[in-house]
Design a protein around this motif. Sequence first.
Motif, PDB file in Angstrom:
ATOM      1  N   LEU A 210      49.392-113.140 -23.341  1.00 18.79           N
ATOM      2  CA  LEU A 210      48.251-113.985 -22.976  1.00 18.79           C
ATOM      3  C   LEU A 210      47.742-114.663 -24.233  1.00 18.79           C
ATOM      4  O   LEU A 210      47.541-114.018 -25.262  1.00 18.79           O
ATOM      5  N   ILE A 211      47.548-115.980 -24.142  1.00 16.54           N
ATOM      6  CA  ILE A 211      46.984-116.746 -25.256  1.00 16.54           C
ATOM      7  C   ILE A 211      45.793-117.520 -24.718  1.00 16.54           C
ATOM      8  O   ILE A 211      45.884-118.175 -23.671  1.00 16.54           O
ATOM      9  N   SER A 212      44.676-117.415 -25.425  1.00 17.23           N
ATOM     10  CA  SER A 212      43.435-118.021 -24.950  1.00 17.23           C
ATOM     11  C   SER A 212      42.794-118.835 -26.060  1.00 17.23           C
ATOM     12  O   SER A 212      42.766-118.415 -27.218  1.00 17.23           O
ATOM     13  N   GLY A 213      42.255-120.001 -25.697  1.00 19.75           N
ATOM     14  CA  GLY A 213      41.555-120.828 -26.679  1.00 19.75           C
ATOM     15  C   GLY A 213      41.362-122.238 -26.161  1.00 19.75           C
ATOM     16  O   GLY A 213      41.846-122.603 -25.084  1.00 19.75           O
ATOM     17  N   ILE A 214      40.656-123.047 -26.929  1.00 21.44           N
ATOM     18  CA  ILE A 214      40.475-124.460 -26.586  1.00 21.44           C
ATOM     19  C   ILE A 214      41.808-125.184 -26.798  1.00 21.44           C
ATOM     20  O   ILE A 214      42.446-125.020 -27.845  1.00 21.44           O
ATOM     21  N   PRO A 215      42.284-125.987 -25.824  1.00 16.23           N
ATOM     22  CA  PRO A 215      43.627-126.569 -25.888  1.00 16.23           C
ATOM     23  C   PRO A 215      44.024-127.245 -27.194  1.00 16.23           C
ATOM     24  O   PRO A 215      45.133-126.993 -27.678  1.00 16.23           O
ATOM     25  N   PRO A 216      43.199-128.091 -27.824  1.00 14.51           N
ATOM     26  CA  PRO A 216      43.686-128.732 -29.056  1.00 14.51           C
ATOM     27  C   PRO A 216      43.971-127.754 -30.185  1.00 14.51           C
ATOM     28  O   PRO A 216      44.889-127.970 -30.984  1.00 14.51           O
ATOM     29  N   TRP A 217      43.200-126.641 -30.240  1.00 13.57           N
ATOM     30  CA  TRP A 217      43.436-125.682 -31.314  1.00 13.57           C
ATOM     31  C   TRP A 217      44.606-124.759 -30.977  1.00 13.57           C
ATOM     32  O   TRP A 217      45.324-124.313 -31.874  1.00 13.57           O
ATOM     33  N   PRO A 252      44.627-134.059 -20.513  1.00 10.38           N
ATOM     34  CA  PRO A 252      45.233-134.837 -21.606  1.00 10.38           C
ATOM     35  C   PRO A 252      46.163-134.027 -22.501  1.00 10.38           C
ATOM     36  O   PRO A 252      47.004-134.596 -23.205  1.00 10.38           O
ATOM     37  N   TYR A 253      46.017-132.719 -22.491  1.00 16.13           N
ATOM     38  CA  TYR A 253      46.823-131.858 -23.367  1.00 16.13           C
ATOM     39  C   TYR A 253      48.002-131.205 -22.642  1.00 16.13           C
ATOM     40  O   TYR A 253      48.889-130.641 -23.284  1.00 16.13           O
ATOM     41  N   LYS A 382      44.986-140.263 -17.422  1.00 15.33           N
ATOM     42  CA  LYS A 382      45.972-139.502 -16.651  1.00 15.33           C
ATOM     43  C   LYS A 382      46.828-140.440 -15.802  1.00 15.33           C
ATOM     44  O   LYS A 382      48.049-140.273 -15.703  1.00 15.33           O
ATOM     45  N   TYR A 383      46.202-141.448 -15.193  1.00 12.19           N
ATOM     46  CA  TYR A 383      46.926-142.420 -14.370  1.00 12.19           C
ATOM     47  C   TYR A 383      47.999-143.141 -15.197  1.00 12.19           C
ATOM     48  O   TYR A 383      49.158-143.264 -14.785  1.00 12.19           O
ATOM     49  N   ALA A 384      47.613-143.595 -16.384  1.00 13.62           N
ATOM     50  CA  ALA A 384      48.570-144.308 -17.229  1.00 13.62           C
ATOM     51  C   ALA A 384      49.701-143.391 -17.692  1.00 13.62           C
ATOM     52  O   ALA A 384      50.869-143.806 -17.761  1.00 13.62           O
ATOM     53  N   MET A 385      49.356-142.142 -17.999  1.00 11.82           N
ATOM     54  CA  MET A 385      50.382-141.192 -18.442  1.00 11.82           C
ATOM     55  C   MET A 385      51.355-140.856 -17.322  1.00 11.82           C
ATOM     56  O   MET A 385      52.535-140.628 -17.560  1.00 11.82           O
ATOM     57  N   GLU A 386      50.877-140.827 -16.091  1.00  7.45           N
ATOM     58  CA  GLU A 386      51.776-140.574 -14.947  1.00  7.45           C
ATOM     59  C   GLU A 386      52.751-141.729 -14.745  1.00  7.45           C
ATOM     60  O   GLU A 386      53.880-141.533 -14.303  1.00  7.45           O
ATOM     61  N   ARG A 387      52.320-142.940 -15.062  1.00  8.29           N
ATOM     62  CA  ARG A 387      53.186-144.111 -14.901  1.00  8.29           C
ATOM     63  C   ARG A 387      54.190-144.245 -16.048  1.00  8.29           C
ATOM     64  O   ARG A 387      55.230-144.895 -15.884  1.00  8.29           O
ATOM     65  N   GLN A 388      53.891-143.635 -17.187  1.00  3.93           N
ATOM     66  CA  GLN A 388      54.848-143.564 -18.296  1.00  3.93           C
ATOM     67  C   GLN A 388      54.911-142.110 -18.754  1.00  3.93           C
ATOM     68  O   GLN A 388      54.293-141.731 -19.756  1.00  3.93           O
ATOM     69  N   PRO A 389      55.628-141.277 -18.012  1.00  4.79           N
ATOM     70  CA  PRO A 389      55.572-139.818 -18.219  1.00  4.79           C
ATOM     71  C   PRO A 389      56.133-139.329 -19.545  1.00  4.79           C
ATOM     72  O   PRO A 389      55.979-138.150 -19.874  1.00  4.79           O
ATOM     73  N   GLU A 390      56.769-140.200 -20.303  1.00  7.75           N
ATOM     74  CA  GLU A 390      57.229-139.785 -21.641  1.00  7.75           C
ATOM     75  C   GLU A 390      56.046-139.646 -22.603  1.00  7.75           C
ATOM     76  O   GLU A 390      56.179-139.043 -23.677  1.00  7.75           O
ATOM     77  N   THR A 391      54.897-140.164 -22.234  1.00  3.17           N
ATOM     78  CA  THR A 391      53.736-140.210 -23.128  1.00  3.17           C
ATOM     79  C   THR A 391      53.132-138.824 -23.324  1.00  3.17           C
ATOM     80  O   THR A 391      52.914-138.085 -22.357  1.00  3.17           O
ATOM     81  N   GLU A 392      52.843-138.490 -24.567  1.00  3.76           N
ATOM     82  CA  GLU A 392      52.122-137.254 -24.901  1.00  3.76           C
ATOM     83  C   GLU A 392      50.966-137.606 -25.822  1.00  3.76           C
ATOM     84  O   GLU A 392      51.163-138.256 -26.850  1.00  3.76           O
ATOM     85  N   VAL A 393      49.769-137.182 -25.422  1.00  2.64           N
ATOM     86  CA  VAL A 393      48.559-137.484 -26.180  1.00  2.64           C
ATOM     87  C   VAL A 393      48.102-136.227 -26.917  1.00  2.64           C
ATOM     88  O   VAL A 393      47.991-135.153 -26.317  1.00  2.64           O
ATOM     89  N   VAL A 394      47.831-136.353 -28.204  1.00  7.26           N
ATOM     90  CA  VAL A 394      47.277-135.247 -28.983  1.00  7.26           C
ATOM     91  C   VAL A 394      45.771-135.179 -28.776  1.00  7.26           C
ATOM     92  O   VAL A 394      45.205-134.130 -28.466  1.00  7.26           O
ATOM     93  N   GLU A 395      45.088-136.322 -28.943  1.00  5.02           N
ATOM     94  CA  GLU A 395      43.629-136.376 -28.827  1.00  5.02           C
ATOM     95  C   GLU A 395      43.218-137.833 -28.701  1.00  5.02           C
ATOM     96  O   GLU A 395      43.967-138.741 -29.082  1.00  5.02           O
TER      97      GLU A 395
END
Length: 496
Positions: A210-217, A252-253, A382-395
């Motif tokens: 189990l790993i717990s924390g805020i997603p960006p960290w 987004p993460y 989220k809508y834009a990322m679904e239309r270009q699913p290769e996209t990964e957002v850090v922040e």
Amino acid sequence: MGFRSFLSKPLAKYIFNSQQNWMYNAPAAQNQWRTKLVSTAASTAFGRDHFFKDVASYEDFKQAVPIRDYEDLKGYIQQIIDGQENILWPGKPIYFAKTSGTTSGTKYIPISKDSISNHINSARDALLNYIHETGKGAFLDNKLIFLSGSPVLDTKGSVPTGRLSGISNHHVPAYLRTNQLPSYQTNCIEEWEEKLERIIDETISKPMSLISGIPPWVQMYFDRIIARTGKPIKDVFPEFQLFVYGGVNFEPYRAKLYESIGKKIDSIEMYPASEGFIAYQDSQYAEGLLLLADTGIFYEFIPTEEFFNEKPTRLSLEEVEVGKNYALIINNNAGLWGYSIGDTVKFVSKDPYRLLVTGRIKHFISAFGEHVIGEEVEKALKYAMERQPETEVVEFTVAPMVTPSEGLPYHEWLIEFATPPNDIERFSLDIDHRLAELNVYYDDLVSGSILRPLKITTLAKNAFIDYMRSQGKLGGQNKVPRLANDRKIADSLSIS
């Protein structure tokens, strides 16, 4: 099956059955808590000042208790710091949860001997709901990591004081302490990057489940592990079963976290705050988080469009509507009264009461009257990322550009991509199109040529980490605001 997972099954069933007693009759539980809170605090300084002995109904309560923020409560808090008792709640707080305020500087939120169970038991119950629903309790037999603040406590007055996550660390049940990581010594390290390296040293060869924390960290933790090993997280931690998170919207993460892990795993979202543990995901299949209606908090809700009115509408739980955004107000058994915690929520169900956290009441863009909120920008992304699913957002964060060097004003989206979209122009147009669908005022401003469509500024790797480091807010429970009505963050990011 280990003894922890074996023993968790009957406890999970007991907690689930107990929960049924209030989750489908939450308004009644809320009315009981309102009565109990007022009665218990009637002899406190606050109760006397606000004539609690005359409060019998919710209408009486609204007349007696104004909506307030920390600044309005600060005088009472100072009396507690000065050593006085029976101020906001009988006796003295057992802790102050230390948190930063945007206008108030450091805030000291009281936690009482009555309210501590809300913070501690709610996290436990979220895990037990998961075990009851899925039958998966094996994660309890391996190692668990909670990426949190330091458990070292200072004192304010004579009250032990620290970050909520650090306070909670002192209340981890004994049966979990033996498999909890990182070590106490490592958890006490204040400097995030040094602490992160020590956490990796301690966990990289362990059976983490189990790993717990805020997603960006957590993502930063994963990135450092992958850099060391050259392996996806599923190969480093083959026992990894459950990801527990809160504090920010996961969407987004999600793509980058799952790519780092190398497989999809179960997750549980929690909604803890220094002021109280408000909700948790009680099902892997139902939308939203279950509002905790029977843990010492009486909730009120103000329609977001009325929040800054002189006399906004105040609603009890039974009066809310599904699909509307509300500012969340709490009254609790630590002595917070009519207290705005700054979050906005939207109910997706009233049977039981489940909600989504939609943003911060003061985090919006309305430089031109558009009042774009966090939920809208996250849905548009989220809508834009679904239309270009290769996209990964850090922040990302969004700010208005009111006086550009040329052309019409616009919203600037500052995005750090792990993997950029193949067509950034199309990506920008998709976000803009979806945002216009979600916010009619934004649509009117763009179609009326008052604003031009949004502009994306692509940031360099680690731009947000560098910014948070420069602000002394790297790691722990700190989050980057999604929206701002000024350009303080945007300009700092652009310069970096």
